[in-house]
Motif scaffolding. Structure first.
Motif: not given
Length: 282
Positions: A75-91
């Motif tokens: 979760x990353x806090x940007x300029x919106x009140x709700x944090x952004x959700x991040x997913x990074x997938x690898x094999x």
């Protein structure tokens, strides 16, 4: 303005208790494996977004990260009140692929010893490459998504997570392997079980290795103490033994306390030695 037409303020909401990378300026990542990861990303990602991602990582905008086989979430806090959700997938490699990899690692005494000691030998990439299973992601190997409106990939939120991930790799190199699908304890147990012995031809059973000798009390060895424990014939038979690594000299010398661009000089010299060796073979 994003492509969706939504204006995002340029200043993110500051948070307390976020994950701040230790690096205040310059490169992020100190050990060879984390620098390898970052160098790959910086070679394929947009420099501007990576720069903003470094700022986010240094200011603690990443709230949390979770790493599992094939997936990193954050979760990353940007300029919106709700944090952004991040997913990074690898094999994530299958169990049979990891059996092949652990056999290859156990067959090299140096790799096995250093991994059991909690270290990541630079040559481990060679073992993965020989099995045609890359350790680090290449171009297009990462599937990255963020809930922010920025259509660029990676956005600054994803970039921030990637930099935080690099410092987590600094602290625990086994996370690199866990992301590929094997936990630290499972890998070490497999290496201990393998015992570094060679595989029997075609039988699937492990035969005696070159350095497997019977341990006997000193009092029982007085008469034969100066006799070699391994026969001369076995010492002459070098079939199946690995060729000397091209950077053997670098391993035998004490590492100099010299860095270039915050990277230890040995981590820069090793790829050059491998390149020279490859050019000699061609």
């Amino acid at each position: 303005m994003s492509r969706s037409g939504w204006f995002e303020p340029s200043v993110p909401i500051r948070v307390e208790g976020g994950i701040r990378v230790r690096s205040k300026r310059g490169s992020i990542g100190e050990r060879w494996w984390s620098r390898r990861f970052i160098d790959i990303l910086e070679g394929v990602c947009d420099p501007g977004r990576l720069g903003r991602g470094r700022s986010y990582a240094r200011s603690g905008q990443v709230l949390d990260t979770e790493l599992g086989p094939g997936l990193v979430t954050a979760r990353v806090q940007g300029s919106r009140r709700t944090p952004y959700l991040v997913e990074i997938r690898i094999t994530s490699y299958r169990a049979d692929q990891w059996r092949e990899l652990t056999d290859a690692l156990a067959a090299q005494a140096l790799y096995r010893a250093r991994l059991l000691a909690g270290e990541m030998p630079p040559e481990i990439e060679d073992a993965f490459r020989a099995c045609r299973l890359p350790l680090f992601p290449g171009t297009g190997d990462l599937d990255m998504t963020c809930s922010c409106p920025d259509r660029g990939s990676p956005c600054k939120h994803l970039s921030a997570v990637l930099y935080v991930l690099a410092e987590r790799f600094d602290d625990d190199p086994f996370l690199v392997l866990a992301w590929r699908g094997i936990a630290r304890d499972a890998l070490l147990d497999a290496l201990r079980e393998a015992g570094g012995t060679a595989t029997g031809s075609g039988s699937g059973e492990r035969g005696p290795g070159l350095f497997d000798v019977d341990d006997a009390p000193f009092a029982d060895r007085l008469a034969s103490f100066y006799e070699p424990s391994v026969s001369a014939a076995r010492l002459r038979d070098r079939t199946g033994l690995p060729a000397p690594p091209p950077d053997l000299l670098l391993r035998t010398l004490d590492p100099p306390q010299v860095k270039a661009r915050h990277i230890p000089i040995l981590d820069l010299l090793r790829p050059a030695y491998r390149t020279f060796a490859d050019s000699d073979d061609s």
